[in-house]
Motif scaffolding. Structure first.
Motif, PDB file in Angstrom:
ATOM      1  N   VAL A   1     -44.653 -26.500 -23.261  1.00 21.05           N
ATOM      2  CA  VAL A   1     -44.252 -26.864 -24.618  1.00 21.05           C
ATOM      3  C   VAL A   1     -45.498 -26.684 -25.477  1.00 21.05           C
ATOM      4  O   VAL A   1     -46.556 -27.244 -25.164  1.00 21.05           O
ATOM      5  CB  VAL A   1     -43.724 -28.308 -24.690  1.00 21.05           C
ATOM      6  N   VAL A   2     -45.378 -25.879 -26.506  1.00 14.23           N
ATOM      7  CA  VAL A   2     -46.542 -25.451 -27.277  1.00 14.23           C
ATOM      8  C   VAL A   2     -46.317 -25.732 -28.765  1.00 14.23           C
ATOM      9  O   VAL A   2     -45.277 -25.374 -29.321  1.00 14.23           O
ATOM     10  CB  VAL A   2     -46.799 -23.940 -27.067  1.00 14.23           C
ATOM     11  N   ASP A   3     -47.308 -26.357 -29.378  1.00 19.42           N
ATOM     12  CA  ASP A   3     -47.270 -26.615 -30.819  1.00 19.42           C
ATOM     13  C   ASP A   3     -47.887 -25.414 -31.533  1.00 19.42           C
ATOM     14  O   ASP A   3     -49.051 -25.072 -31.301  1.00 19.42           O
ATOM     15  CB  ASP A   3     -48.063 -27.887 -31.132  1.00 19.42           C
ATOM     16  N   ILE A   4     -47.091 -24.756 -32.390  1.00 19.14           N
ATOM     17  CA  ILE A   4     -47.600 -23.586 -33.100  1.00 19.14           C
ATOM     18  C   ILE A   4     -47.805 -23.874 -34.588  1.00 19.14           C
ATOM     19  O   ILE A   4     -47.940 -22.952 -35.378  1.00 19.14           O
ATOM     20  CB  ILE A   4     -46.677 -22.359 -32.903  1.00 19.14           C
ATOM     21  N   SER A   5     -47.851 -25.167 -34.945  1.00 16.35           N
ATOM     22  CA  SER A   5     -48.018 -25.548 -36.355  1.00 16.35           C
ATOM     23  C   SER A   5     -49.289 -24.982 -36.977  1.00 16.35           C
ATOM     24  O   SER A   5     -49.309 -24.611 -38.140  1.00 16.35           O
ATOM     25  CB  SER A   5     -48.055 -27.073 -36.491  1.00 16.35           C
ATOM     26  N   GLU A   6     -50.355 -24.929 -36.197  1.00 21.75           N
ATOM     27  CA  GLU A   6     -51.637 -24.445 -36.703  1.00 21.75           C
ATOM     28  C   GLU A   6     -51.975 -23.048 -36.195  1.00 21.75           C
ATOM     29  O   GLU A   6     -53.107 -22.575 -36.362  1.00 21.75           O
ATOM     30  CB  GLU A   6     -52.756 -25.414 -36.279  1.00 21.75           C
ATOM     31  N   ALA A   7     -51.014 -22.394 -35.566  1.00 18.35           N
ATOM     32  CA  ALA A   7     -51.279 -21.087 -34.956  1.00 18.35           C
ATOM     33  C   ALA A   7     -51.522 -20.018 -36.012  1.00 18.35           C
ATOM     34  O   ALA A   7     -50.991 -20.078 -37.116  1.00 18.35           O
ATOM     35  CB  ALA A   7     -50.103 -20.682 -34.067  1.00 18.35           C
ATOM     36  N   THR A   8     -52.321 -19.036 -35.624  1.00 14.94           N
ATOM     37  CA  THR A   8     -52.626 -17.918 -36.521  1.00 14.94           C
ATOM     38  C   THR A   8     -51.567 -16.820 -36.423  1.00 14.94           C
ATOM     39  O   THR A   8     -51.602 -15.863 -37.188  1.00 14.94           O
ATOM     40  CB  THR A   8     -54.006 -17.331 -36.183  1.00 14.94           C
ATOM     41  N   SER A   9     -50.648 -16.942 -35.456  1.00 16.49           N
ATOM     42  CA  SER A   9     -49.558 -15.977 -35.286  1.00 16.49           C
ATOM     43  C   SER A   9     -48.240 -16.705 -35.451  1.00 16.49           C
ATOM     44  O   SER A   9     -48.117 -17.870 -35.075  1.00 16.49           O
ATOM     45  CB  SER A   9     -49.589 -15.372 -33.877  1.00 16.49           C
ATOM     46  N   ASP A  10     -47.236 -16.018 -36.003  1.00 22.32           N
ATOM     47  CA  ASP A  10     -45.920 -16.646 -36.083  1.00 22.32           C
ATOM     48  C   ASP A  10     -45.198 -16.508 -34.733  1.00 22.32           C
ATOM     49  O   ASP A  10     -45.706 -15.865 -33.809  1.00 22.32           O
ATOM     50  CB  ASP A  10     -45.091 -16.081 -37.240  1.00 22.32           C
ATOM     51  N   LEU A  11     -44.037 -17.116 -34.643  1.00 19.51           N
ATOM     52  CA  LEU A  11     -43.280 -17.124 -33.384  1.00 19.51           C
ATOM     53  C   LEU A  11     -43.056 -15.718 -32.843  1.00 19.51           C
ATOM     54  O   LEU A  11     -43.232 -15.466 -31.654  1.00 19.51           O
ATOM     55  CB  LEU A  11     -41.943 -17.833 -33.600  1.00 19.51           C
ATOM     56  N   PHE A  12     -42.702 -14.783 -33.693  1.00 18.99           N
ATOM     57  CA  PHE A  12     -42.332 -13.443 -33.234  1.00 18.99           C
ATOM     58  C   PHE A  12     -43.547 -12.665 -32.727  1.00 18.99           C
ATOM     59  O   PHE A  12     -43.466 -11.977 -31.708  1.00 18.99           O
ATOM     60  CB  PHE A  12     -41.607 -12.697 -34.357  1.00 18.99           C
ATOM     61  N   GLU A  13     -44.662 -12.781 -33.436  1.00 14.68           N
ATOM     62  CA  GLU A  13     -45.889 -12.123 -32.970  1.00 14.68           C
ATOM     63  C   GLU A  13     -46.341 -12.719 -31.644  1.00 14.68           C
ATOM     64  O   GLU A  13     -46.727 -11.996 -30.718  1.00 14.68           O
ATOM     65  CB  GLU A  13     -47.012 -12.300 -33.986  1.00 14.68           C
ATOM     66  N   LEU A  14     -46.306 -14.038 -31.566  1.00 11.53           N
ATOM     67  CA  LEU A  14     -46.739 -14.719 -30.351  1.00 11.53           C
ATOM     68  C   LEU A  14     -45.830 -14.358 -29.182  1.00 11.53           C
ATOM     69  O   LEU A  14     -46.297 -14.092 -28.074  1.00 11.53           O
ATOM     70  CB  LEU A  14     -46.746 -16.224 -30.597  1.00 11.53           C
ATOM     71  N   ARG A  15     -44.526 -14.322 -29.426  1.00 13.27           N
ATOM     72  CA  ARG A  15     -43.583 -13.940 -28.363  1.00 13.27           C
ATOM     73  C   ARG A  15     -43.884 -12.531 -27.860  1.00 13.27           C
ATOM     74  O   ARG A  15     -43.942 -12.298 -26.651  1.00 13.27           O
ATOM     75  CB  ARG A  15     -42.154 -14.008 -28.883  1.00 13.27           C
ATOM     76  N   ASP A  16     -44.095 -11.601 -28.778  1.00 13.19           N
ATOM     77  CA  ASP A  16     -44.384 -10.220 -28.370  1.00 13.19           C
ATOM     78  C   ASP A  16     -45.658 -10.144 -27.530  1.00 13.19           C
ATOM     79  O   ASP A  16     -45.701  -9.444 -26.521  1.00 13.19           O
ATOM     80  CB  ASP A  16     -44.513  -9.319 -29.602  1.00 13.19           C
ATOM     81  N   ARG A  17     -46.704 -10.871 -27.967  1.00 15.02           N
ATOM     82  CA  ARG A  17     -47.970 -10.827 -27.231  1.00 15.02           C
ATOM     83  C   ARG A  17     -47.832 -11.478 -25.853  1.00 15.02           C
ATOM     84  O   ARG A  17     -48.387 -10.985 -24.865  1.00 15.02           O
ATOM     85  CB  ARG A  17     -49.070 -11.509 -28.048  1.00 15.02           C
ATOM     86  N   LEU A  18     -47.090 -12.575 -25.768  1.00 15.11           N
ATOM     87  CA  LEU A  18     -46.897 -13.241 -24.470  1.00 15.11           C
ATOM     88  C   LEU A  18     -46.070 -12.371 -23.528  1.00 15.11           C
ATOM     89  O   LEU A  18     -46.380 -12.250 -22.336  1.00 15.11           O
ATOM     90  CB  LEU A  18     -46.226 -14.598 -24.664  1.00 15.11           C
ATOM     91  N   GLU A  19     -45.016 -11.747 -24.065  1.00 19.42           N
ATOM     92  CA  GLU A  19     -44.189 -10.882 -23.212  1.00 19.42           C
ATOM     93  C   GLU A  19     -44.995  -9.673 -22.730  1.00 19.42           C
ATOM     94  O   GLU A  19     -44.855  -9.262 -21.569  1.00 19.42           O
ATOM     95  CB  GLU A  19     -42.941 -10.435 -23.978  1.00 19.42           C
ATOM     96  N   GLU A  20     -45.830  -9.122 -23.605  1.00 15.37           N
ATOM     97  CA  GLU A  20     -46.656  -7.988 -23.215  1.00 15.37           C
ATOM     98  C   GLU A  20     -47.660  -8.386 -22.135  1.00 15.37           C
ATOM     99  O   GLU A  20     -47.843  -7.663 -21.152  1.00 15.37           O
ATOM    100  CB  GLU A  20     -47.395  -7.436 -24.445  1.00 15.37           C
TER     101      GLU A  20
END
Length: 91
Positions: free
Chosen positions: A49-68
């Motif tokens: 479970v990850v808090d992305i409130s302060e993340a520099t990437s939005d959900l879609f960018e982060l998802r793409d990078r994690l899947e890659e």
């Protein structure tokens, strides 16, 4: 409570899976607030479970990078917004 995502990782167990996935989150300044993992007869599974409130990437960018990154190390990564689980309870 911040904006939460749920990251699920499954695959054959091998060294470096947690480091590979968590480093992508750290690079994006996403905060892991809870983690559970297990290895059953050589099969690795992890839910974060990850808090992305302060993340520099939005959900879609982060998802793409994690899947890659998952493809690079031979595991399957699935990323869902926390609201998906909240609304599943209401349907």
């Amino acid at each position: 409570m911040g904006e939460m995502i749920v990251v699920t990782v499954v695959g054959a167990d091998k060294p470096g899976i947690v480091a590979a996935i968590s480093s992508v989150l750290a690079e994006a300044k996403a905060n892991i607030v809870d983690i559970s993992m297990t290895v059953l007869r050589g099969f690795f599974s992890m839910i974060m479970v990850v808090d992305i409130s302060e993340a520099t990437s939005d959900l879609f960018e982060l998802r793409d990078r994690l899947e890659e990154r998952g493809k690079e190390i031979g595991v399957r990564v699935m990323v869902l917004h926390g609201d998906v689980f909240r609304y599943m309870q209401k349907v």
